[in-house]
Write an enzyme that holds these catalytic residues in place. Structure first.
Site, short mmCIF file in Angstrom:
data_model
loop_
_atom_site.label_atom_id
_atom_site.label_comp_id
_atom_site.label_asym_id
_atom_site.label_seq_id
_atom_site.Cartn_x
_atom_site.Cartn_y
_atom_site.Cartn_z
N TYR A 126 -28.64 -7.54 0.85
CA TYR A 126 -28.67 -7.12 2.26
C TYR A 126 -29.80 -6.12 2.51
O TYR A 126 -29.81 -5.44 3.53
CB TYR A 126 -27.34 -6.50 2.68
N LYS A 171 -22.52 -9.99 -12.16
CA LYS A 171 -22.73 -11.34 -12.65
C LYS A 171 -23.88 -11.26 -13.65
O LYS A 171 -24.91 -11.92 -13.51
CB LYS A 171 -23.03 -12.26 -11.44
N ASP A 202 -16.98 -13.82 -10.18
CA ASP A 202 -16.16 -15.02 -9.91
C ASP A 202 -14.77 -14.85 -10.52
O ASP A 202 -13.75 -15.09 -9.87
CB ASP A 202 -16.86 -16.30 -10.40
N ASP A 226 -18.84 -7.12 -0.26
CA ASP A 226 -18.51 -7.66 1.06
C ASP A 226 -17.50 -8.80 0.93
O ASP A 226 -16.47 -8.82 1.61
CB ASP A 226 -19.81 -8.15 1.72
N ASP A 230 -13.03 -9.03 2.02
CA ASP A 230 -12.24 -9.93 2.88
C ASP A 230 -11.13 -10.60 2.08
O ASP A 230 -10.01 -10.78 2.57
CB ASP A 230 -13.14 -10.99 3.54
C1 IPM Z 1 -18.79 -5.88 6.91
C2 IPM Z 1 -19.46 -6.94 7.75
C3 IPM Z 1 -20.95 -6.68 7.78
C4 IPM Z 1 -21.43 -6.74 6.35
C5 IPM Z 1 -21.77 -7.63 8.64
C6 IPM Z 1 -21.28 -7.67 10.06
C7 IPM Z 1 -23.23 -7.29 8.60
O1 IPM Z 1 -19.16 -8.20 7.28
O2 IPM Z 1 -18.85 -4.69 7.27
O3 IPM Z 1 -18.23 -6.22 5.88
O4 IPM Z 1 -21.67 -7.81 5.84
O5 IPM Z 1 -21.54 -5.72 5.74
MN MN Z 2 -17.78 -8.19 5.61
#
Ligand code: IPM
Ligand code: MN
Length: 334
Positions: A126, A171, A202, A226, A230
């Site tokens: 990123y 990784k 993984d 990231d 989730d």
């Molecule tokens: C998060 C989000 C952001 C990221 C996006 C919106 C750029 O997914 O805060 O996890 O990837 O960091």
């Molecule tokens: Mn995210």
């Protein structure tokens, strides 16, 4: 304390006002500085954020952030990534803890767990070194010594306040940049006297789903952190319950892990708890521990009472949850 408040886009407009109400209910002495950035602003003005917006943020102590829509458009630069880089908010701290409430989703972890993902927030994939052509696109993944050492230090500091167990996620069997990250993290853990182990990303994804209770603190590079965030939110039961702190030497930004959720935006049903718990992380950062404790107590209360939004299998609206929370705090303070 001066707080820059960015509602952003989508449900950001619905979850930040309740978070501010909660901060007022615990009687935090703070000044709100609203800042408008995001996709909505981009559509209207052609710019998602002005340089002046960053100066306004720099003039505040910290930022409370809702969510921003990031379109799949190569000409659009993510505002959130830019803020993280420009303010050097290098540590993204994301706690994930199981709740003692029935949540009507099949993927909630069966055993109680409590771990924190410490995600490097300014470099890696990123980092913004990218280019896109007719026949080829490249995204550079740069991992630096400075970036790795400082995120490892943060993770070790957090681990020492907890169970002193660090898992280094990488990784390194495939990526040289990961071997580099891995070695630097191991050096820091050894120097800081933190017990560590390591996991390939993984396998980490697999094991987090199978045995989340085994983990305490995870340190990861930007993209891996990231993705695992989730996944971890699903184990808790909903992205709508998961807060985060983006912390640098000087500034900090607090935001729910969820995004702008255009599918439910405007319906008044977004879960405000992730934003409210992000405000709680802000209180902790500001060393307002008693107020932070009150917020947590109030969150526990609404969940125990079953005042749940639809993501948790309930029928409560965003407002129902925030009224109940604020009412509870007001009663406590009487
Ligand atoms: C998060 C989000 C952001 C990221 C996006 C919106 C750029 O997914 O805060 O996890 O990837 O960091
Ligand atoms: Mn995210």
């Amino acid at each position: 304390m001066k707080v820059a408040v960015i509602e952003g886009d989508g449900v950001g407009h619905e979850v930040i006002p309740p978070a501010l109400k909660v901060l007022k209910a615990v009687e935090l002495d703070f000044e709100i500085v609203p800042v408008e950035v995001g996709y909505g602003k981009w559509e209207r003005t052609g710019r998602a954020m002005d340089d002046n917006d960053l100066d306004v943020m720099r003039d505040c102590d910290c930022i409370l952030f809702g969510a921003i829509t990031t379109p799949n458009d190569p000409n659009y630069q993510s505002v959130l990534l830019r803020i993280r880089r420009e303010l050097d908010l290098y540590a993204n701290v994301r706690p994930f803890r199981s709740l003692n409430i029935p949540i009507d989703t099949p993927y909630v972890a069966k055993e109680p767990f409590d771990f924190i993902i410490v995600r490097e927030n300014t470099e890696g994939l990123y980092g913004g070194k990218e280019d896109i052509g007719e026949d080829r696109a490249t995204s550079m993944r740069t991992i630096t010594r400075k970036g790795s050492e400082r995120i490892a230090r943060t993770a070790c500091k957090i681990a020492k306040e907890r169970k002193n167990r660090l898992t280094i996620v990488h990784k390194a069997n495939v990526l040289k940049s990961c071997s580099f990250f891995r070695e630097l993290c191991i050096d820091v853990a050894q120097e800081d006297g933190v017990q560590y182990n390591e996991a390939l990303v993984d396998a980490m994804a697999y094991n987090l789903i199978l045995t989340p209770q085994k983990y305490d603190v995870l340190v990861a590079t930007n993209l891996f952190g990231d993705i695992l965030s989730d996944l971890s939110a699903a184990l808790v039961g909903s992205l709508g319950l998961c807060p985060s702190a983006n912390i640098g030497e000087k500034y900090a930004l607090f935001e729910p892990v969820h995004g702008s959720a255009p599918d439910i935006a405007g319906k008044g049903i977004a879960n405000p708890l992730a934003a409210i718990l992000s405000a709680k992380m802000m209180l902790e950062w500001a060393e307002e521990h008693e107020k932070a404790g009150l917020v947590q107590q109030a969150v526990n209360y609404v969940l125990e009472k079953g005042i749940k939004t639809t993501d948790l299998g309930g029928h409560a609206s965003t407002k129902d949850v925030s009224y109940a929370l604020v009412g509870y705090i007001a009663n406590l303070r009487k």
